[in-house]
Each structure stands twice: as C-alpha cells, then as structure tokens.
Design a protein around this motif. Sequence first.
Motif, PDB file in Angstrom:
ATOM      1  N   ASN A  91       0.842  -1.200   0.000  1.00  0.00           N
ATOM      2  CA  ASN A  91       0.000   0.000   0.000  1.00  0.00           C
ATOM      3  C   ASN A  91       0.877   1.250   0.000  1.00  0.00           C
ATOM      4  OD1 ASN A  91       0.872   0.382   2.654  1.00  0.00           O
ATOM      5  ND2 ASN A  91      -1.081  -0.247   3.576  1.00  0.00           N
ATOM      6  N   LYS A  92       0.247   2.411   0.091  1.00  0.00           N
ATOM      7  CA  LYS A  92       0.998   3.678   0.033  1.00  0.00           C
ATOM      8  C   LYS A  92       1.921   3.862   1.225  1.00  0.00           C
ATOM      9  CE  LYS A  92      -2.318   5.911  -2.908  1.00  0.00           C
ATOM     10  NZ  LYS A  92      -3.393   6.872  -3.059  1.00  0.00           N
ATOM     11  N   LYS A 117       3.229  -4.486   3.354  1.00  0.00           N
ATOM     12  CA  LYS A 117       3.165  -5.601   2.409  1.00  0.00           C
ATOM     13  C   LYS A 117       1.990  -6.513   2.750  1.00  0.00           C
ATOM     14  CE  LYS A 117       6.145  -9.416   0.835  1.00  0.00           C
ATOM     15  NZ  LYS A 117       7.436 -10.063   1.102  1.00  0.00           N
ATOM     16  N   PHE A 118       1.216  -6.871   1.718  1.00  0.00           N
ATOM     17  CA  PHE A 118       0.068  -7.749   1.879  1.00  0.00           C
ATOM     18  C   PHE A 118       0.185  -8.915   0.905  1.00  0.00           C
ATOM     19  CE2 PHE A 118      -1.233  -3.624   3.288  1.00  0.00           C
ATOM     20  CZ  PHE A 118      -2.076  -3.849   4.365  1.00  0.00           C
ATOM     21  N   GLU A 143      -3.833 -10.876   3.652  1.00  0.00           N
ATOM     22  CA  GLU A 143      -3.130 -11.035   4.914  1.00  0.00           C
ATOM     23  C   GLU A 143      -1.966 -10.067   4.942  1.00  0.00           C
ATOM     24  OE1 GLU A 143      -0.601 -14.500   7.051  1.00  0.00           O
ATOM     25  OE2 GLU A 143      -2.604 -15.079   6.349  1.00  0.00           O
ATOM     26  N   ALA A 144      -1.834  -9.334   6.046  1.00  0.00           N
ATOM     27  CA  ALA A 144      -0.756  -8.359   6.175  1.00  0.00           C
ATOM     28  C   ALA A 144       0.463  -9.013   6.791  1.00  0.00           C
ATOM     29  CB  ALA A 144      -1.196  -7.175   7.032  1.00  0.00           C
ATOM     30  N   ILE A 202      -9.168  -6.099  -2.863  1.00  0.00           N
ATOM     31  CA  ILE A 202      -7.835  -5.532  -3.131  1.00  0.00           C
ATOM     32  C   ILE A 202      -7.818  -4.015  -2.948  1.00  0.00           C
ATOM     33  CG2 ILE A 202      -5.941  -5.406  -4.836  1.00  0.00           C
ATOM     34  CD1 ILE A 202      -6.657  -8.260  -4.187  1.00  0.00           C
ATOM     35  N   LYS A 203      -8.916  -3.363  -3.244  1.00  0.00           N
ATOM     36  CA  LYS A 203      -8.994  -1.900  -3.297  1.00  0.00           C
ATOM     37  C   LYS A 203      -8.426  -1.169  -2.078  1.00  0.00           C
ATOM     38  CE  LYS A 203     -12.255  -0.023  -6.020  1.00  0.00           C
ATOM     39  NZ  LYS A 203     -11.424   0.439  -7.074  1.00  0.00           N
ATOM     40  N   PRO A 204      -8.573  -1.675  -0.837  1.00  0.00           N
ATOM     41  CA  PRO A 204      -7.968  -0.961   0.296  1.00  0.00           C
ATOM     42  C   PRO A 204      -6.436  -0.878   0.225  1.00  0.00           C
ATOM     43  CG  PRO A 204      -9.625  -2.510   1.087  1.00  0.00           C
ATOM     44  CD  PRO A 204      -9.410  -2.799  -0.371  1.00  0.00           C
ATOM     45  N   VAL A 205      -5.825  -1.750  -0.581  1.00  0.00           N
ATOM     46  CA  VAL A 205      -4.361  -1.790  -0.674  1.00  0.00           C
ATOM     47  C   VAL A 205      -3.872  -1.164  -1.976  1.00  0.00           C
ATOM     48  CG1 VAL A 205      -2.345  -3.329  -0.754  1.00  0.00           C
ATOM     49  CG2 VAL A 205      -4.259  -3.838   0.782  1.00  0.00           C
TER      50      VAL A 205
END
Length: 196
Positions: free
Chosen positions: A105-106, A110-111, A187-188, A147-150
């Motif tokens: 993500n920004k 890592k996910f 999963e983060a 996926i969109k939240p990441v």
Amino acid sequence: MCGRYYVDEETAKEIRRLVLKLDAGAFYGTAGGTAAVFPSQKATVIMGRERHLEAEQMLWGFPRFDGKGLLINARAETAAELCTFRECVLHRRCVIPAKGFWEWNKSKEKFSFERPDAQVMFMAGCYDCFDGQERFVILTTEANPSIKPVHDRMPLILERNELEDWVTDYGAAEYFLHKTPVLLEREAEYEQMSLF
C-alpha cells in the motif's frame, strides 16, 4: 499492478495435473517450500497448443522500447488497443499459475493475496518473442473490493474451467478482458496499529 508473486509445491502439482506436455528443461517444483517470482526471472506459464494445454518456462517482462527496464503488466481494458500488446493478447495468451501475489500500500505495508476457495490461482497473461526468447506479462484489471484498500489494480484472475478457452479460443478474449475477478483473502505481513 502485480510486481511479485509466489508459487509452492501445490502450484507445481496443479500444473502437472493440467497440462498434456511439460517442457523438459523447465523447473516446476519448489523443493517443498514457497518460492518468490520476480520480474526478469524465468517462471512457468501455461499456454495452448493445438487445443490442449502445455507448460514451459518464460521470462517475466517485455523489454521497453527505450531499453530502460521491463513492462511486466498490461491493462486488460486497453491491451487489445495498444500496439505493444495487441497481437499477443489476441493470439498468444497464457496463464500464470501462483499460490498468491504480494502488493504494497501507500504506507509501504506488504500484503499477500490468495484464493480462499482454491490452493492455486490462475492469472491471465500474454506472451511474445524478443531476441529469440519468449516473455510474458500479467494482465491487470481494476481492483475488486478485496484488493482496493491496498491497491487500485489487481491481476486478472481466471477460473480453472476457463483456462482452455482463454489460451485456445481466439474469440474469447473480449469476454475475459472485461471479467471481474473473484474476491481474494488478504493477509498483512505487518500492519501499523493505531491507538485511536
């Protein structure tokens, strides 16, 4: 975008179950563990030859025309319109089997993303030949809610029963290029905790 994915022994077993012919020099196992696949590396892809599935090793990424780096993804929505990808997305489609893929993500967290309903995911791709070497790119599409939240992009994911049509039916491209992929489990590796 998809810039890193991973395979495991179950991925290798699924490839062996699916394909009629394996490229003799190809590496299909992970010695019992999980192996990361990076751009510019060789990886196993599945393609159609004479109405059946075959697997072989290809390099990940098309060389850029300016010679600076690689194109590793192509937007499914526009690939058939761009001269870089048009012919291969219409006539040289492939499938990239994986256990899952990673995205950041920004905040640089890592996910990992995997299918909750299957051991292996199948990412849509296309391939071409450059200087005598076959190379592939992964097709991406707009991110679905999982996926969109990441990230705002994700690989175009195919169902197992769609693989043969994707790689052998030239008329099927239009349908698949506008398909919404299945929801994935996220999963983060590490998530910043908040007190508020």
